[in-house]
Scaffold this motif. Sequence first.
Motif, PDB file in Angstrom:
ATOM      1  N   VAL A  15      54.773  31.952  47.236  1.00 45.15           N
ATOM      2  CA  VAL A  15      54.530  33.098  46.352  1.00 45.15           C
ATOM      3  C   VAL A  15      55.014  32.790  44.943  1.00 45.15           C
ATOM      4  CG1 VAL A  15      55.165  35.503  45.902  1.00 45.15           C
ATOM      5  CG2 VAL A  15      54.592  34.787  48.223  1.00 45.15           C
ATOM      6  N   GLY A  16      56.178  32.191  44.841  1.00 47.35           N
ATOM      7  CA  GLY A  16      56.741  31.897  43.525  1.00 47.35           C
ATOM      8  C   GLY A  16      55.838  31.000  42.682  1.00 47.35           C
ATOM      9  N   TYR A  17      55.205  30.048  43.315  1.00 46.59           N
ATOM     10  CA  TYR A  17      54.306  29.152  42.582  1.00 46.59           C
ATOM     11  C   TYR A  17      53.088  29.916  42.069  1.00 46.59           C
ATOM     12  CZ  TYR A  17      51.403  25.100  41.442  1.00 46.59           C
ATOM     13  OH  TYR A  17      50.618  24.189  40.796  1.00 46.59           O
ATOM     14  N   ASP A  18      52.507  30.755  42.920  1.00 42.68           N
ATOM     15  CA  ASP A  18      51.375  31.567  42.465  1.00 42.68           C
ATOM     16  C   ASP A  18      51.798  32.506  41.341  1.00 42.68           C
ATOM     17  OD1 ASP A  18      49.352  30.474  44.005  1.00 42.68           O
ATOM     18  OD2 ASP A  18      49.479  31.994  45.584  1.00 42.68           O
ATOM     19  N   MET A  19      53.004  33.055  41.446  1.00 45.08           N
ATOM     20  CA  MET A  19      53.502  33.928  40.382  1.00 45.08           C
ATOM     21  C   MET A  19      53.677  33.156  39.080  1.00 45.08           C
ATOM     22  SD  MET A  19      56.220  36.299  42.464  1.00 45.08           S
ATOM     23  CE  MET A  19      56.876  37.025  40.981  1.00 45.08           C
ATOM     24  N   LYS A  20      54.185  31.939  39.170  1.00 43.37           N
ATOM     25  CA  LYS A  20      54.368  31.100  37.988  1.00 43.37           C
ATOM     26  C   LYS A  20      53.027  30.834  37.312  1.00 43.37           C
ATOM     27  CE  LYS A  20      55.341  26.291  36.856  1.00 43.37           C
ATOM     28  NZ  LYS A  20      53.985  26.024  36.425  1.00 43.37           N
ATOM     29  N   ARG A  21      52.029  30.503  38.122  1.00 42.65           N
ATOM     30  CA  ARG A  21      50.693  30.222  37.571  1.00 42.65           C
ATOM     31  C   ARG A  21      50.093  31.474  36.924  1.00 42.65           C
ATOM     32  NH1 ARG A  21      48.367  24.915  38.532  1.00 42.65           N
ATOM     33  NH2 ARG A  21      46.535  26.080  37.899  1.00 42.65           N
ATOM     34  N   ALA A  22      50.238  32.614  37.607  1.00 45.81           N
ATOM     35  CA  ALA A  22      49.726  33.869  37.062  1.00 45.81           C
ATOM     36  C   ALA A  22      50.464  34.227  35.773  1.00 45.81           C
ATOM     37  CB  ALA A  22      49.856  34.992  38.087  1.00 45.81           C
ATOM     38  N   PHE A  23      51.779  34.053  35.765  1.00 47.50           N
ATOM     39  CA  PHE A  23      52.561  34.366  34.581  1.00 47.50           C
ATOM     40  C   PHE A  23      52.158  33.487  33.406  1.00 47.50           C
ATOM     41  CE2 PHE A  23      56.199  33.778  31.742  1.00 47.50           C
ATOM     42  CZ  PHE A  23      56.348  35.087  31.307  1.00 47.50           C
ATOM     43  N   ALA A  24      51.890  32.220  33.647  1.00 48.47           N
ATOM     44  CA  ALA A  24      51.459  31.321  32.569  1.00 48.47           C
ATOM     45  C   ALA A  24      50.169  31.832  31.932  1.00 48.47           C
ATOM     46  CB  ALA A  24      51.286  29.900  33.099  1.00 48.47           C
ATOM     47  N   ALA A  25      49.237  32.295  32.757  1.00 48.15           N
ATOM     48  CA  ALA A  25      47.979  32.843  32.234  1.00 48.15           C
ATOM     49  C   ALA A  25      48.243  34.127  31.444  1.00 48.15           C
ATOM     50  CB  ALA A  25      47.003  33.111  33.376  1.00 48.15           C
ATOM     51  N   ILE A  26      49.098  34.983  31.983  1.00 46.70           N
ATOM     52  CA  ILE A  26      49.433  36.238  31.306  1.00 46.70           C
ATOM     53  C   ILE A  26      50.119  35.966  29.976  1.00 46.70           C
ATOM     54  CG2 ILE A  26      50.989  38.239  31.418  1.00 46.70           C
ATOM     55  CD1 ILE A  26      50.294  38.350  34.448  1.00 46.70           C
ATOM     56  N   GLN A  27      51.113  35.095  29.992  1.00 47.53           N
ATOM     57  CA  GLN A  27      51.877  34.808  28.780  1.00 47.53           C
ATOM     58  C   GLN A  27      50.988  34.243  27.673  1.00 47.53           C
ATOM     59  OE1 GLN A  27      54.995  31.806  29.094  1.00 47.53           O
ATOM     60  NE2 GLN A  27      56.252  33.005  27.713  1.00 47.53           N
ATOM     61  N   SER A  28      50.113  33.327  28.017  1.00 49.45           N
ATOM     62  CA  SER A  28      49.217  32.738  27.032  1.00 49.45           C
ATOM     63  C   SER A  28      48.311  33.808  26.425  1.00 49.45           C
ATOM     64  CB  SER A  28      48.379  31.642  27.695  1.00 49.45           C
ATOM     65  OG  SER A  28      47.433  31.146  26.787  1.00 49.45           O
ATOM     66  N   ASP A  29      47.720  34.646  27.268  1.00 45.99           N
ATOM     67  CA  ASP A  29      46.807  35.672  26.790  1.00 45.99           C
ATOM     68  C   ASP A  29      47.524  36.752  25.985  1.00 45.99           C
ATOM     69  OD1 ASP A  29      43.853  36.615  27.098  1.00 45.99           O
ATOM     70  OD2 ASP A  29      45.065  38.421  27.454  1.00 45.99           O
ATOM     71  N   VAL A  30      48.688  37.186  26.456  1.00 48.60           N
ATOM     72  CA  VAL A  30      49.386  38.260  25.739  1.00 48.60           C
ATOM     73  C   VAL A  30      49.910  37.755  24.395  1.00 48.60           C
ATOM     74  CG1 VAL A  30      51.767  38.093  26.619  1.00 48.60           C
ATOM     75  CG2 VAL A  30      50.805  40.320  26.061  1.00 48.60           C
ATOM     76  N   ASN A  31      50.360  36.512  24.324  1.00 51.36           N
ATOM     77  CA  ASN A  31      50.819  35.988  23.041  1.00 51.36           C
ATOM     78  C   ASN A  31      49.664  35.873  22.048  1.00 51.36           C
ATOM     79  OD1 ASN A  31      53.594  35.921  23.455  1.00 51.36           O
ATOM     80  ND2 ASN A  31      53.516  33.915  24.421  1.00 51.36           N
ATOM     81  N   ALA A  32      48.482  35.493  22.521  1.00 52.76           N
ATOM     82  CA  ALA A  32      47.302  35.477  21.645  1.00 52.76           C
ATOM     83  C   ALA A  32      46.939  36.898  21.211  1.00 52.76           C
ATOM     84  CB  ALA A  32      46.122  34.818  22.363  1.00 52.76           C
TER      85      ALA A  32
END
Length: 155
Positions: A12-29
């Motif tokens: 679960v943690g790995y999937d969360m990390k991957r999802a968070f990376a996508a979220i962080q990139s998009d929200v920062n843009a």
Amino acid sequence: MDAPDRTLRGFVGYDMKRAFAAIQSDVNATLAPFGLRMVTFSVLVIIRDNPGLKQTQLAEILMIERPNLVVILDELEKAGFVTRRRAPDDRRAYELTVTIKGRRQCDRAVEAVAQHDARMVEGMDEAALDALHAGLRRIEANGRSSDDRRKVSRS
């Protein structure tokens, strides 16, 4: 061919990390046009929603180390979004307030982040979203319980 991260995808943690990376990139843009990043946005929203909040309280709410928070507050203060003033009841503490400029910018950024959030969960129905929120909060609570157990075992 199997995915090269197939073993990790079972966690679960790995999937969360991957999802968070996508979220962080998009929200920062999303936040860049407002002169904000995910962390500065989070700080600004908490201060807007809690006028007079002390820096130590803010650090606890967002789980940010106090020295790192000072740098973030310096950035927001320099942009004219927040002010710090000595707390009348404790001269060692600072109370935080959003300026009018900061409130306007924060309100616009919240609207943009709401659109970002909708993009990130596109295709999920309300039940799935409720389950996601509940699951993430359970993981957070379990993590805090684990932290408490580790502190006790070290004593």
